[in-house]
Scaffold this motif. Structure first.
Motif, PDB file in Angstrom:
ATOM      1  N   GLU A  93     -15.287 -34.777  -1.593  1.00  0.00           N
ATOM      2  CA  GLU A  93     -13.245 -34.781  -2.052  1.00  0.00           C
ATOM      3  C   GLU A  93     -12.470 -35.619  -0.415  1.00  0.00           C
ATOM      4  O   GLU A  93     -11.629 -35.939  -0.969  1.00  0.00           O
ATOM      5  CB  GLU A  93     -13.167 -33.352  -2.754  1.00  0.00           C
ATOM      6  N   GLU A  94     -13.404 -35.011   0.376  1.00  0.00           N
ATOM      7  CA  GLU A  94     -12.754 -35.380   1.606  1.00  0.00           C
ATOM      8  C   GLU A  94     -12.648 -37.122   1.760  1.00  0.00           C
ATOM      9  O   GLU A  94     -11.399 -37.388   2.111  1.00  0.00           O
ATOM     10  CB  GLU A  94     -13.571 -34.438   2.977  1.00  0.00           C
ATOM     11  N   SER A  95     -13.313 -37.207   1.625  1.00  0.00           N
ATOM     12  CA  SER A  95     -14.038 -38.680   2.018  1.00  0.00           C
ATOM     13  C   SER A  95     -13.577 -39.392   0.715  1.00  0.00           C
ATOM     14  O   SER A  95     -13.893 -41.305   0.545  1.00  0.00           O
ATOM     15  CB  SER A  95     -15.493 -38.975   2.583  1.00  0.00           C
ATOM     16  N   GLY A  96     -13.640 -38.899  -0.260  1.00  0.00           N
ATOM     17  CA  GLY A  96     -13.290 -40.269  -1.787  1.00  0.00           C
ATOM     18  C   GLY A  96     -14.751 -40.460  -2.116  1.00  0.00           C
ATOM     19  O   GLY A  96     -14.492 -41.445  -2.970  1.00  0.00           O
ATOM     20  N   THR A  97     -16.276 -40.416  -2.008  1.00  0.00           N
ATOM     21  CA  THR A  97     -16.687 -40.798  -1.848  1.00  0.00           C
ATOM     22  C   THR A  97     -18.143 -40.489  -3.238  1.00  0.00           C
ATOM     23  O   THR A  97     -17.502 -39.220  -3.247  1.00  0.00           O
ATOM     24  CB  THR A  97     -18.177 -41.081  -0.868  1.00  0.00           C
ATOM     25  N   GLN A  98     -19.076 -40.818  -3.627  1.00  0.00           N
ATOM     26  CA  GLN A  98     -19.851 -40.724  -4.490  1.00  0.00           C
ATOM     27  C   GLN A  98     -20.633 -39.266  -4.317  1.00  0.00           C
ATOM     28  O   GLN A  98     -21.858 -39.252  -5.364  1.00  0.00           O
ATOM     29  CB  GLN A  98     -20.270 -41.571  -6.432  1.00  0.00           C
ATOM     30  N   GLY A  99     -21.232 -40.201  -3.164  1.00  0.00           N
ATOM     31  CA  GLY A  99     -22.720 -39.699  -2.571  1.00  0.00           C
ATOM     32  C   GLY A  99     -22.562 -39.696  -0.473  1.00  0.00           C
ATOM     33  O   GLY A  99     -21.750 -41.190  -0.151  1.00  0.00           O
ATOM     34  N   LEU A 100     -23.530 -39.434  -0.663  1.00  0.00           N
ATOM     35  CA  LEU A 100     -23.563 -38.822   0.640  1.00  0.00           C
ATOM     36  C   LEU A 100     -24.775 -38.245   1.307  1.00  0.00           C
ATOM     37  O   LEU A 100     -25.544 -37.635   1.183  1.00  0.00           O
ATOM     38  CB  LEU A 100     -22.576 -38.075   1.550  1.00  0.00           C
ATOM     39  N   THR A 101     -24.962 -38.506   2.352  1.00  0.00           N
ATOM     40  CA  THR A 101     -26.575 -37.696   2.883  1.00  0.00           C
ATOM     41  C   THR A 101     -26.150 -36.717   4.425  1.00  0.00           C
ATOM     42  O   THR A 101     -25.562 -36.991   5.545  1.00  0.00           O
ATOM     43  CB  THR A 101     -27.715 -38.151   3.196  1.00  0.00           C
ATOM     44  N   LEU A 102     -27.182 -35.532   3.667  1.00  0.00           N
ATOM     45  CA  LEU A 102     -26.760 -34.402   5.092  1.00  0.00           C
ATOM     46  C   LEU A 102     -27.521 -34.161   5.735  1.00  0.00           C
ATOM     47  O   LEU A 102     -29.018 -33.755   5.059  1.00  0.00           O
ATOM     48  CB  LEU A 102     -26.013 -33.318   3.848  1.00  0.00           C
ATOM     49  N   LEU A 103     -27.587 -34.015   7.400  1.00  0.00           N
ATOM     50  CA  LEU A 103     -29.149 -33.260   7.660  1.00  0.00           C
ATOM     51  C   LEU A 103     -29.172 -32.187   8.010  1.00  0.00           C
ATOM     52  O   LEU A 103     -28.342 -31.140   8.433  1.00  0.00           O
ATOM     53  CB  LEU A 103     -29.461 -34.125   9.167  1.00  0.00           C
ATOM     54  N   THR A 104     -30.732 -31.516   7.441  1.00  0.00           N
ATOM     55  CA  THR A 104     -30.973 -30.111   7.628  1.00  0.00           C
ATOM     56  C   THR A 104     -32.175 -30.461   9.084  1.00  0.00           C
ATOM     57  O   THR A 104     -33.165 -31.292   8.433  1.00  0.00           O
ATOM     58  CB  THR A 104     -31.252 -29.313   6.239  1.00  0.00           C
ATOM     59  N   ASP A 105     -32.586 -28.552   9.089  1.00  0.00           N
ATOM     60  CA  ASP A 105     -34.265 -28.694   8.804  1.00  0.00           C
ATOM     61  C   ASP A 105     -34.974 -29.254   8.367  1.00  0.00           C
ATOM     62  O   ASP A 105     -35.480 -29.207   8.736  1.00  0.00           O
ATOM     63  CB  ASP A 105     -33.870 -27.331   9.612  1.00  0.00           C
ATOM     64  N   ARG A 106     -34.814 -28.822   6.812  1.00  0.00           N
ATOM     65  CA  ARG A 106     -35.538 -29.567   5.787  1.00  0.00           C
ATOM     66  C   ARG A 106     -35.568 -31.116   5.940  1.00  0.00           C
ATOM     67  O   ARG A 106     -36.544 -31.695   5.163  1.00  0.00           O
ATOM     68  CB  ARG A 106     -34.905 -29.163   4.412  1.00  0.00           C
ATOM     69  N   GLY A 107     -34.255 -31.638   6.200  1.00  0.00           N
ATOM     70  CA  GLY A 107     -34.635 -33.489   6.646  1.00  0.00           C
ATOM     71  C   GLY A 107     -33.497 -33.859   5.903  1.00  0.00           C
ATOM     72  O   GLY A 107     -32.495 -33.535   5.690  1.00  0.00           O
ATOM     73  N   ALA A 108     -33.013 -35.151   5.776  1.00  0.00           N
ATOM     74  CA  ALA A 108     -32.371 -35.782   5.557  1.00  0.00           C
ATOM     75  C   ALA A 108     -31.789 -35.190   3.641  1.00  0.00           C
ATOM     76  O   ALA A 108     -32.579 -36.510   2.785  1.00  0.00           O
ATOM     77  CB  ALA A 108     -32.225 -37.000   5.387  1.00  0.00           C
ATOM     78  N   LEU A 109     -31.191 -34.386   3.157  1.00  0.00           N
ATOM     79  CA  LEU A 109     -30.913 -34.926   1.443  1.00  0.00           C
ATOM     80  C   LEU A 109     -29.782 -35.723   0.851  1.00  0.00           C
ATOM     81  O   LEU A 109     -28.474 -35.183   1.717  1.00  0.00           O
ATOM     82  CB  LEU A 109     -31.054 -32.674   1.464  1.00  0.00           C
ATOM     83  N   PRO A 110     -29.927 -36.690   0.388  1.00  0.00           N
ATOM     84  CA  PRO A 110     -28.968 -37.042  -0.965  1.00  0.00           C
ATOM     85  C   PRO A 110     -28.403 -36.020  -1.428  1.00  0.00           C
ATOM     86  O   PRO A 110     -29.304 -35.578  -2.293  1.00  0.00           O
ATOM     87  CB  PRO A 110     -30.072 -38.103  -1.377  1.00  0.00           C
ATOM     88  N   CYS A 111     -27.587 -36.185  -1.614  1.00  0.00           N
ATOM     89  CA  CYS A 111     -26.428 -35.919  -2.165  1.00  0.00           C
ATOM     90  C   CYS A 111     -25.561 -36.517  -3.167  1.00  0.00           C
ATOM     91  O   CYS A 111     -25.055 -38.012  -2.806  1.00  0.00           O
ATOM     92  CB  CYS A 111     -25.319 -35.335  -0.953  1.00  0.00           C
ATOM     93  N   VAL A 112     -25.394 -36.502  -4.313  1.00  0.00           N
ATOM     94  CA  VAL A 112     -24.081 -37.136  -5.511  1.00  0.00           C
ATOM     95  C   VAL A 112     -23.480 -36.088  -6.839  1.00  0.00           C
ATOM     96  O   VAL A 112     -23.536 -36.035  -6.454  1.00  0.00           O
ATOM     97  CB  VAL A 112     -25.314 -38.224  -6.082  1.00  0.00           C
ATOM     98  N   ASP A 113     -22.474 -36.892  -6.994  1.00  0.00           N
ATOM     99  CA  ASP A 113     -21.310 -36.119  -7.092  1.00  0.00           C
ATOM    100  C   ASP A 113     -22.118 -36.539  -9.328  1.00  0.00           C
ATOM    101  O   ASP A 113     -22.071 -38.053  -9.632  1.00  0.00           O
ATOM    102  CB  ASP A 113     -19.879 -36.986  -8.185  1.00  0.00           C
TER     103      ASP A 113
END
Length: 272
Positions: A93-113
């Protein structure tokens, strides 16, 4: 630059996913150094803010942000699915995008609306080797050597899933901590009790490592869904009824996708 104490208070956001609640600190431009002691003070529901998990957002050069998670007892957790989903919604919502990737100790996690106010996160592939969970000794993770014949899974954090006749009848406050601290789990474990409602439909209650009984758990939902499929109880796409509401888990070729609602409850400043 990190400060040791917040002279003007500590800004935070309170969020929840199906009642699984979080304090979120946005430290992409710096902030207070979070320690286990600070996390437990904020976690106090009487003298602090209160949370199931605390999440810290930091800048990451190879992803949209990096997340670090703390349990209510101040211990670290590599994965927190509902918090990841909440923060993904906030950043999209901050960036106005429909998807992004968040880095955690689990790995890089893709996220989508996912539409209709829902957010999906790929929590990665389940780990089922006894050393990956980890267990204290070699064992069949599909039939752990514990009373009740549970399943062992890692979604970046350890999980122990019991399939029972009636999850509602389980004394979660007693069996949860007893299993969490069983010697089979050197890093302790999250504990779930689930029963089959219908085809690809489960009811689950959860005891979270380092926190206790929670209304929902994203990583636990992923663990239960994959365990149910491994046991032949369900297909790969499962709806799970949690104390806080339903969540959808879809075990695809590229990982376990979890879809559900999020809520940004309020923004405040902590002066503890």
């Amino acid at each position: 630059m990190l400060r040791q104490t917040p002279p003007n208070g500590l800004p935070f956001m309170k969020m929840h996913g199906l009642g699984n609640d979080f304090v979120v600190l946005d430290h992409r431009e710096g902030g207070v150094a979070v320690t286990p002691e600070l996390a437990t003070r904020i976690a106090d529901r009487h003298r602090g803010v209160g949370f199931d998990q605390l999440a810290v957002i930091e800048a990451a050069g190879n992803a949209d942000a990096r997340l670090t998670f703390y349990n209510a007892d101040g211990s670290l957790s590599a994965a927190c699915g509902n918090a990841t989903r909440c923060i993904a919604r906030y950043l999209m919502e901050e960036s106005g995008t429909q998807g992004l990737t968040l880095l955690t100790d689990r790995g890089a996690l893709p996220c989508v609306d996912a539409g209709e106010g829902l957010t999906s996160v790929n929590m990665g592939a389940p780990l089922t080797g006894w050393q990956e969970i980890p267990l204290a000794r070699e064992a069949d993770t599909l039939h752990l050597p514990l009373e009740g014949d549970p399943v062992g899974t890692s979604m970046g954090n350890p999980h122990c899933t019991f399939f029972v006749e009636d999850a509602e009848a389980i004394d979660l406050a007693t069996l949860g901590p007893a299993t969490e601290h069983d010697p089979l789990f050197p890093e302790r474990t999250n504990v779930q009790f689930a029963h089959l409602i219908g085809p690809d439909h489960l009811r689950m209650r959860v005891w979270e490592r380092g926190t206790g009984i929670t209304l929902a758990s994203g990583s636990s939902s992923c663990a239960v869904a994959t365990a149910a499929h491994r046991r032949g109880l369900t297909g790969r796409k499962v709806t799970i009824e949690l104390d806080g509401g339903p969540i959808l888990v879809d075990w695809r070729e590229d990982g376990v996708w979890m879809t559900g609602p999020t809520a940004h409850v309020f923004t405040g400043t902590w002066h503890g």
